[in-house]
Design a protein around this motif. Structure first.
Motif, PDB file in Angstrom:
ATOM      1  N   ARG A  79      16.721  41.630  18.983  1.00  0.00           N
ATOM      2  CA  ARG A  79      18.097  42.084  19.177  1.00  0.00           C
ATOM      3  C   ARG A  79      18.245  42.820  20.514  1.00  0.00           C
ATOM      4  O   ARG A  79      19.221  42.615  21.235  1.00  0.00           O
ATOM      5  CB  ARG A  79      18.503  43.003  18.031  1.00  0.00           C
ATOM      6  N   ARG A  80      17.256  43.653  20.867  1.00  0.00           N
ATOM      7  CA  ARG A  80      17.289  44.369  22.151  1.00  0.00           C
ATOM      8  C   ARG A  80      17.247  43.392  23.321  1.00  0.00           C
ATOM      9  O   ARG A  80      17.977  43.545  24.303  1.00  0.00           O
ATOM     10  CB  ARG A  80      16.125  45.363  22.245  1.00  0.00           C
ATOM     11  N   GLN A  81      16.388  42.370  23.203  1.00  0.00           N
ATOM     12  CA  GLN A  81      16.312  41.373  24.266  1.00  0.00           C
ATOM     13  C   GLN A  81      17.629  40.621  24.400  1.00  0.00           C
ATOM     14  O   GLN A  81      18.091  40.363  25.517  1.00  0.00           O
ATOM     15  CB  GLN A  81      15.179  40.380  23.988  1.00  0.00           C
ATOM     16  N   GLN A  82      18.256  40.295  23.295  1.00  0.00           N
ATOM     17  CA  GLN A  82      19.541  39.598  23.324  1.00  0.00           C
ATOM     18  C   GLN A  82      20.606  40.483  23.980  1.00  0.00           C
ATOM     19  O   GLN A  82      21.384  40.000  24.804  1.00  0.00           O
ATOM     20  CB  GLN A  82      19.968  39.221  21.898  1.00  0.00           C
ATOM     21  N   GLU A  83      20.620  41.752  23.651  1.00  0.00           N
ATOM     22  CA  GLU A  83      21.598  42.661  24.250  1.00  0.00           C
ATOM     23  C   GLU A  83      21.364  42.817  25.756  1.00  0.00           C
ATOM     24  O   GLU A  83      22.312  42.896  26.530  1.00  0.00           O
ATOM     25  CB  GLU A  83      21.529  44.028  23.563  1.00  0.00           C
ATOM     26  N   GLN A  84      20.107  42.837  26.180  1.00  0.00           N
ATOM     27  CA  GLN A  84      19.796  42.950  27.607  1.00  0.00           C
ATOM     28  C   GLN A  84      20.284  41.711  28.356  1.00  0.00           C
ATOM     29  O   GLN A  84      20.819  41.796  29.457  1.00  0.00           O
ATOM     30  CB  GLN A  84      18.297  43.133  27.827  1.00  0.00           C
ATOM     31  N   ARG A  85      20.112  40.537  27.745  1.00  0.00           N
ATOM     32  CA  ARG A  85      20.586  39.307  28.397  1.00  0.00           C
ATOM     33  C   ARG A  85      22.103  39.274  28.497  1.00  0.00           C
ATOM     34  O   ARG A  85      22.647  38.801  29.494  1.00  0.00           O
ATOM     35  CB  ARG A  85      20.110  38.093  27.596  1.00  0.00           C
ATOM     36  N   GLU A  86      22.766  39.784  27.483  1.00  0.00           N
ATOM     37  CA  GLU A  86      24.231  39.777  27.493  1.00  0.00           C
ATOM     38  C   GLU A  86      24.786  40.753  28.526  1.00  0.00           C
ATOM     39  O   GLU A  86      25.867  40.528  29.062  1.00  0.00           O
ATOM     40  CB  GLU A  86      24.757  40.128  26.094  1.00  0.00           C
ATOM     41  N   HIS A  87      24.089  41.831  28.844  1.00  0.00           N
ATOM     42  CA  HIS A  87      24.583  42.854  29.759  1.00  0.00           C
ATOM     43  C   HIS A  87      24.146  42.611  31.198  1.00  0.00           C
ATOM     44  O   HIS A  87      24.539  43.359  32.096  1.00  0.00           O
ATOM     45  CB  HIS A  87      24.151  44.231  29.316  1.00  0.00           C
ATOM     46  N   GLN A  88      23.350  41.599  31.442  1.00  0.00           N
ATOM     47  CA  GLN A  88      22.940  41.300  32.815  1.00  0.00           C
ATOM     48  C   GLN A  88      24.064  40.561  33.530  1.00  0.00           C
ATOM     49  O   GLN A  88      24.706  39.680  32.952  1.00  0.00           O
ATOM     50  CB  GLN A  88      21.676  40.437  32.847  1.00  0.00           C
ATOM     51  N   VAL A  90      25.887  37.897  35.776  1.00  0.00           N
ATOM     52  CA  VAL A  90      25.613  36.489  36.042  1.00  0.00           C
ATOM     53  C   VAL A  90      25.620  36.342  37.565  1.00  0.00           C
ATOM     54  O   VAL A  90      26.548  36.720  38.241  1.00  0.00           O
ATOM     55  CB  VAL A  90      26.695  35.597  35.416  1.00  0.00           C
TER      56      VAL A  90
END
Length: 91
Positions: A79-88, A90
């Protein structure tokens, strides 16, 4: 102490108790003959088996708790990895 009257009849409960007592005696003698004196079930043996069963259940429960904790940790990490990808941004 009770005194038995000569004309007193034997009740159904007396017969049932007698039959049950004889059946227990027969089963006990048969068990002793089949399994042998050293392998007879005793209160101590039953208690030890119960202790061993409790320990085995506790071990299985602890293992299950450990697995659940590992799964929860892996899910939180994903879940943390998914949140980090969403907040990076583009780029």
């Amino acid at each position: 102490m009770s005194i038995v009257e000569p004309n007193q009849s034997i009740g159904l409960t007396t017969i049932s108790r007698t039959v049950a007592s004889l059946a227990v005696s027969v089963v006990h003698t048969l068990e002793r003959a089949v399994v042998g004196e050293d392998r007879m079930r005793t209160a101590r043996g039953n208690a030890w088996e119960a202790v061993c069963a409790d320990r085995a259940r506790a071990d299985r429960r602890a293992e299950l708790d450990r697995l659940v904790a590992e799964l929860a940790a892996a899910r939180a990490a994903a879940r943390r990895q998914q949140e980090q990808r969403e907040h990076q941004p583009v780029g």
